[in-house]
Design an enzyme around this catalytic site. Sequence first.
Site, PDB file in Angstrom:
ATOM      1  N   ASP A  37       0.932  -1.226   0.080  1.00 53.20           N
ATOM      2  CA  ASP A  37       0.070   0.007   0.041  1.00 53.20           C
ATOM      3  C   ASP A  37       0.769   1.199   0.022  1.00 53.20           C
ATOM      4  O   ASP A  37       0.414   2.361  -0.162  1.00 53.20           O
ATOM      5  CB  ASP A  37      -1.116  -0.043   1.317  1.00 53.20           C
ATOM      6  CG  ASP A  37      -0.208   0.101   2.472  1.00 53.20           C
ATOM      7  OD1 ASP A  37       0.928   0.011   2.533  1.00 53.20           O
ATOM      8  OD2 ASP A  37      -0.996   0.340   3.474  1.00 53.20           O
ATOM      9  N   GLU A  39       3.126   2.133   2.467  1.00 51.94           N
ATOM     10  CA  GLU A  39       3.868   2.402   3.617  1.00 51.94           C
ATOM     11  C   GLU A  39       5.309   1.946   3.592  1.00 51.94           C
ATOM     12  O   GLU A  39       5.847   0.813   3.244  1.00 51.94           O
ATOM     13  CB  GLU A  39       3.367   1.671   4.712  1.00 51.94           C
ATOM     14  CG  GLU A  39       1.781   2.223   4.912  1.00 51.94           C
ATOM     15  CD  GLU A  39       1.038   1.864   6.363  1.00 51.94           C
ATOM     16  OE1 GLU A  39       1.926   0.994   6.999  1.00 51.94           O
ATOM     17  OE2 GLU A  39       0.152   2.100   6.614  1.00 51.94           O
ATOM     18  N   ARG A  96      13.526  25.788  -0.835  1.00 55.20           N
ATOM     19  CA  ARG A  96      13.018  27.056  -1.564  1.00 55.20           C
ATOM     20  C   ARG A  96      11.913  27.506  -0.768  1.00 55.20           C
ATOM     21  O   ARG A  96      11.672  28.550  -0.965  1.00 55.20           O
ATOM     22  CB  ARG A  96      12.524  26.512  -3.056  1.00 55.20           C
ATOM     23  CG  ARG A  96      13.835  26.336  -3.791  1.00 55.20           C
ATOM     24  CD  ARG A  96      13.346  25.785  -5.277  1.00 55.20           C
ATOM     25  NE  ARG A  96      12.977  24.420  -5.273  1.00 55.20           N
ATOM     26  CZ  ARG A  96      12.724  23.556  -6.245  1.00 55.20           C
ATOM     27  NH1 ARG A  96      12.688  24.189  -7.525  1.00 55.20           N
ATOM     28  NH2 ARG A  96      12.347  22.363  -6.372  1.00 55.20           N
ATOM     29  N   GLN A  97      11.283  26.663  -0.096  1.00 54.11           N
ATOM     30  CA  GLN A  97      10.041  27.267   1.049  1.00 54.11           C
ATOM     31  C   GLN A  97      10.648  27.747   2.294  1.00 54.11           C
ATOM     32  O   GLN A  97      10.460  27.082   3.302  1.00 54.11           O
ATOM     33  CB  GLN A  97       9.019  26.307   0.980  1.00 54.11           C
ATOM     34  CG  GLN A  97       8.512  25.906  -0.607  1.00 54.11           C
ATOM     35  CD  GLN A  97       7.255  24.745  -0.226  1.00 54.11           C
ATOM     36  OE1 GLN A  97       6.497  24.863   0.593  1.00 54.11           O
ATOM     37  NE2 GLN A  97       7.570  23.844  -0.724  1.00 54.11           N
ATOM     38  N   ASP A 169      21.183  34.859 -11.192  1.00 56.97           N
ATOM     39  CA  ASP A 169      20.182  35.839 -10.454  1.00 56.97           C
ATOM     40  C   ASP A 169      20.893  36.754  -9.194  1.00 56.97           C
ATOM     41  O   ASP A 169      21.927  36.177  -9.011  1.00 56.97           O
ATOM     42  CB  ASP A 169      18.914  35.286  -9.728  1.00 56.97           C
ATOM     43  CG  ASP A 169      19.279  34.069  -8.866  1.00 56.97           C
ATOM     44  OD1 ASP A 169      20.192  34.130  -8.191  1.00 56.97           O
ATOM     45  OD2 ASP A 169      18.390  33.176  -8.819  1.00 56.97           O
ATOM     46  N   LYS A 192      17.013  39.227 -13.714  1.00 55.71           N
ATOM     47  CA  LYS A 192      15.772  38.800 -14.121  1.00 55.71           C
ATOM     48  C   LYS A 192      14.318  38.980 -13.465  1.00 55.71           C
ATOM     49  O   LYS A 192      14.459  39.420 -12.351  1.00 55.71           O
ATOM     50  CB  LYS A 192      15.798  37.118 -14.195  1.00 55.71           C
ATOM     51  CG  LYS A 192      15.805  36.233 -12.975  1.00 55.71           C
ATOM     52  CD  LYS A 192      15.880  34.924 -12.801  1.00 55.71           C
ATOM     53  CE  LYS A 192      15.695  34.412 -11.350  1.00 55.71           C
ATOM     54  NZ  LYS A 192      15.936  32.852 -11.322  1.00 55.71           N
ATOM     55  N   ARG A 194      10.698  37.075 -12.047  1.00 57.79           N
ATOM     56  CA  ARG A 194      10.075  35.756 -12.086  1.00 57.79           C
ATOM     57  C   ARG A 194       8.516  36.175 -11.994  1.00 57.79           C
ATOM     58  O   ARG A 194       8.084  36.582 -11.229  1.00 57.79           O
ATOM     59  CB  ARG A 194      10.725  35.146 -11.076  1.00 57.79           C
ATOM     60  CG  ARG A 194       9.856  33.510 -11.024  1.00 57.79           C
ATOM     61  CD  ARG A 194      10.585  32.848  -9.684  1.00 57.79           C
ATOM     62  NE  ARG A 194      11.854  32.568  -9.797  1.00 57.79           N
ATOM     63  CZ  ARG A 194      12.482  31.272 -10.563  1.00 57.79           C
ATOM     64  NH1 ARG A 194      11.670  30.560 -11.286  1.00 57.79           N
ATOM     65  NH2 ARG A 194      13.578  31.480 -10.444  1.00 57.79           N
ATOM     66  N   THR A 223      13.873  23.158 -13.652  1.00 55.65           N
ATOM     67  CA  THR A 223      13.098  23.062 -15.090  1.00 55.65           C
ATOM     68  C   THR A 223      14.025  23.626 -16.014  1.00 55.65           C
ATOM     69  O   THR A 223      13.623  23.540 -17.112  1.00 55.65           O
ATOM     70  CB  THR A 223      11.784  23.554 -14.926  1.00 55.65           C
ATOM     71  OG1 THR A 223      12.065  25.175 -14.571  1.00 55.65           O
ATOM     72  CG2 THR A 223      10.870  23.105 -14.169  1.00 55.65           C
ATOM     73  N   THR A 226      15.472  29.194 -16.060  1.00 55.44           N
ATOM     74  CA  THR A 226      16.275  30.291 -15.904  1.00 55.44           C
ATOM     75  C   THR A 226      17.704  30.129 -16.437  1.00 55.44           C
ATOM     76  O   THR A 226      18.230  31.043 -17.017  1.00 55.44           O
ATOM     77  CB  THR A 226      16.636  30.226 -14.208  1.00 55.44           C
ATOM     78  OG1 THR A 226      15.459  30.795 -13.686  1.00 55.44           O
ATOM     79  CG2 THR A 226      17.661  31.438 -13.772  1.00 55.44           C
TER      80      THR A 226
END
Length: 312
Positions: A37, A39, A96-97, A169, A192, A194, A223, A226
């Site tokens: 399942d 786990e 990134r968060q 950047d 740049k 965004r 991705t 940039t």
Amino acid sequence: MKNIRLFSGNSNRSLSVEIATHLGIELGQAEVKSFSDGEICVDIKESVRSLEVYVVQSTSTPGNHNLMELLIMLDALKRASAQSITAVIPYYGYARQDRKVAPRTPITAKLVADLIATAGATRVVCMDLHAGQIQGFFDIPVDNLFATPVLLDHIKDRFDDNVVIVSPDAGGVERTRAFAKRLGASIAIIDKRRSAPNVSEVMHVVGDVSGKTAILLDDMIDTAGTITQAAIALKGFGADEVYACCTHPVLSGPAISRIEDSPIKELVVTNTIPLGEKGSACGKIKVVSIGPLLAEAIKRIHSGDSVSSLFV
């Protein structure tokens, strides 16, 4: 090294084996699998009581699954009475968060830090954190290593003095300046804007790149929007050739095709994240190993020597 045990999750086992080889030890016996399942089930197959334990696991794709593997391994080792448990996380996901960028959004890098410490880690070793302040999210010691020496060794003898190191950047300027200083090169910055996550638009190049070999430097490529737009801009501003270096080849979505279609002649990455079949098949991508660097850091932690002196 007889009191050390090194275990690996499933995210990057080849790197774990390489680290163990450089340490002169065998990889610890552990079974990390999933029930039907989904786990995750972990079984540590040898005693770790009162031993110094290291767990190597990148929280790369599939990020949630690999993070849970790490947490469950840490918990298993804690309950097995390991003396100390160091989480060696070559690629720290969710980095990134790291702050609230809008109302009612999480700071997930802090949440992950809390989970790792609660699960049982007594120390963390990372490689090129996306934001240095993430070290402060932990209440346990954190060693943030840098891939700069490995990348420098690969490129410093390949180019003449006509080189400019380029930050894609404004946030990467400090990293670019340190890299350029060791090469004796000048720097440039891509300005740049965004408009949305994973969407960027190159506006301008700050610095002289005309007639030079430009080397783009970043901590991660996701991705590749940039980095490839930056390469196009550099060619437009007169750069002779464009190369790129990064620590973490996330390379999701259209990244590989974008790199193949871009002016980038070569992309040098490390093995913090396995490339996968598509990445390995891309002729433009060159992988250098951070295994020896991580092994040396583990040796120094074990012996109580300075880790930061690796990067002086």
